[in-house]
Design a protein around this motif. Sequence first.
Motif, PDB file in Angstrom:
ATOM      1  N   VAL A  10       3.476  -7.045   0.978  1.00 30.96           N
ATOM      2  CA  VAL A  10       2.091  -6.751   1.346  1.00 30.96           C
ATOM      3  C   VAL A  10       1.234  -6.828   0.084  1.00 30.96           C
ATOM      4  O   VAL A  10       1.745  -7.022  -1.017  1.00 30.96           O
ATOM      5  CB  VAL A  10       1.946  -5.352   1.997  1.00 30.96           C
ATOM      6  N   SER A  11      -0.082  -6.656   0.232  1.00 25.41           N
ATOM      7  CA  SER A  11      -0.968  -6.769  -0.922  1.00 25.41           C
ATOM      8  C   SER A  11      -0.911  -5.519  -1.803  1.00 25.41           C
ATOM      9  O   SER A  11      -0.513  -4.439  -1.356  1.00 25.41           O
ATOM     10  CB  SER A  11      -2.409  -6.996  -0.463  1.00 25.41           C
ATOM     11  N   ARG A  12      -1.357  -5.677  -3.046  1.00 20.91           N
ATOM     12  CA  ARG A  12      -1.409  -4.553  -3.983  1.00 20.91           C
ATOM     13  C   ARG A  12      -2.356  -3.473  -3.470  1.00 20.91           C
ATOM     14  O   ARG A  12      -2.088  -2.280  -3.603  1.00 20.91           O
ATOM     15  CB  ARG A  12      -1.871  -5.064  -5.342  1.00 20.91           C
ATOM     16  N   VAL A  13      -3.470  -3.898  -2.883  1.00 22.24           N
ATOM     17  CA  VAL A  13      -4.442  -2.939  -2.343  1.00 22.24           C
ATOM     18  C   VAL A  13      -3.819  -2.133  -1.214  1.00 22.24           C
ATOM     19  O   VAL A  13      -4.046  -0.919  -1.092  1.00 22.24           O
ATOM     20  CB  VAL A  13      -5.717  -3.665  -1.863  1.00 22.24           C
ATOM     21  N   THR A  14      -3.013  -2.774  -0.380  1.00 18.08           N
ATOM     22  CA  THR A  14      -2.349  -2.065   0.710  1.00 18.08           C
ATOM     23  C   THR A  14      -1.395  -1.014   0.157  1.00 18.08           C
ATOM     24  O   THR A  14      -1.312   0.104   0.683  1.00 18.08           O
ATOM     25  CB  THR A  14      -1.580  -3.057   1.605  1.00 18.08           C
ATOM     26  N   GLU A  60     -10.015  -1.230   1.093  1.00 14.80           N
ATOM     27  CA  GLU A  60     -10.052  -2.590   0.566  1.00 14.80           C
ATOM     28  C   GLU A  60     -11.469  -3.021   0.201  1.00 14.80           C
ATOM     29  O   GLU A  60     -11.671  -3.744  -0.778  1.00 14.80           O
ATOM     30  CB  GLU A  60      -9.437  -3.551   1.573  1.00 14.80           C
ATOM     31  N   HIS A  98       2.511  -0.998  -8.910  1.00 18.01           N
ATOM     32  CA  HIS A  98       1.983  -1.403  -7.609  1.00 18.01           C
ATOM     33  C   HIS A  98       2.249  -2.875  -7.304  1.00 18.01           C
ATOM     34  O   HIS A  98       2.557  -3.239  -6.176  1.00 18.01           O
ATOM     35  CB  HIS A  98       0.481  -1.118  -7.542  1.00 18.01           C
ATOM     36  N   GLU A  99       2.122  -3.719  -8.343  1.00 19.57           N
ATOM     37  CA  GLU A  99       2.352  -5.152  -8.135  1.00 19.57           C
ATOM     38  C   GLU A  99       3.801  -5.406  -7.710  1.00 19.57           C
ATOM     39  O   GLU A  99       4.056  -6.232  -6.824  1.00 19.57           O
ATOM     40  CB  GLU A  99       2.049  -5.926  -9.419  1.00 19.57           C
ATOM     41  N   GLN A 106      -7.886   1.836   5.757  1.00 22.58           N
ATOM     42  CA  GLN A 106      -7.452   0.712   4.926  1.00 22.58           C
ATOM     43  C   GLN A 106      -8.569  -0.303   4.722  1.00 22.58           C
ATOM     44  O   GLN A 106      -8.730  -0.850   3.634  1.00 22.58           O
ATOM     45  CB  GLN A 106      -6.234   0.028   5.544  1.00 22.58           C
ATOM     46  N   ALA A 162       4.328  -4.259  -4.141  1.00 24.39           N
ATOM     47  CA  ALA A 162       3.689  -5.196  -3.213  1.00 24.39           C
ATOM     48  C   ALA A 162       4.590  -6.395  -2.942  1.00 24.39           C
ATOM     49  O   ALA A 162       4.755  -6.820  -1.793  1.00 24.39           O
ATOM     50  CB  ALA A 162       2.343  -5.657  -3.775  1.00 24.39           C
ATOM     51  N   ASP A 219     -12.515  -1.735  -5.560  1.00 25.51           N
ATOM     52  CA  ASP A 219     -12.958  -2.359  -6.807  1.00 25.51           C
ATOM     53  C   ASP A 219     -14.229  -1.698  -7.346  1.00 25.51           C
ATOM     54  O   ASP A 219     -14.351  -1.483  -8.558  1.00 25.51           O
ATOM     55  CB  ASP A 219     -13.206  -3.851  -6.595  1.00 25.51           C
TER      56      ASP A 219
END
Length: 200
Positions: free
Chosen positions: A160-164, A28, A151-152, A24, A155, A32
């Motif tokens: 939790v975050s979008r990346v998670t 993260e 995803h948004e 993870q 989340a 990007d």
Amino acid sequence: MRNIPHSEKELLRLLADGNEHAFQVIFERHWDAVFSTALLLAKSASVAEDVAQDVFTMLWEKRVSLAGVEKLENFLFIAARNMIYSRFRKLASQDAYRQYVLSCFREDGAERVDETAELRELDRTIQQAIRLLPPQQQRAFRLSRYEGMQHEEIAVTMGVSRVTIKSYIVQAIASLRKALANHPSGAHWIVWAFFWVLSR
């Protein structure tokens, strides 16, 4: 999250041992950049999203062999580039094959294929594999693939975050691919169809 070292070499060593927290952190740190690389080459946000997801799925699946990688950023760039080029080369044939697969599910094509029993067996295999996923991965995957949530939205729902969420789904896909690796060869086209949908 547990205490994870900042050293990339140590992260890769932990990743090779199957440490999900290390994965993870890497996810993260590098999502990007991988997405941007894919977007620059593909000129399509949706394709770039798919390719970035595939890159990190590959990273998790091949984690055991990555401890010796010297520069992860370069490794991920090359992986993204190669996946883009491979996708371009196969696009025409994949599109034709997808049309064939979809036609097999149409009512007017029902007599051309006799895959009902294999479809049921595949679905049982998939559902069993999903039930074996860690709870957070399972929930994220079901909300994405069965509820159609972005995803948004997931989340926000899961807090939790979008990346998670992306990380959860990448790991879920890797686990499901492994679970389906030994599916009977007679249903390969069904498995291909499933993963065509799964990768999106």
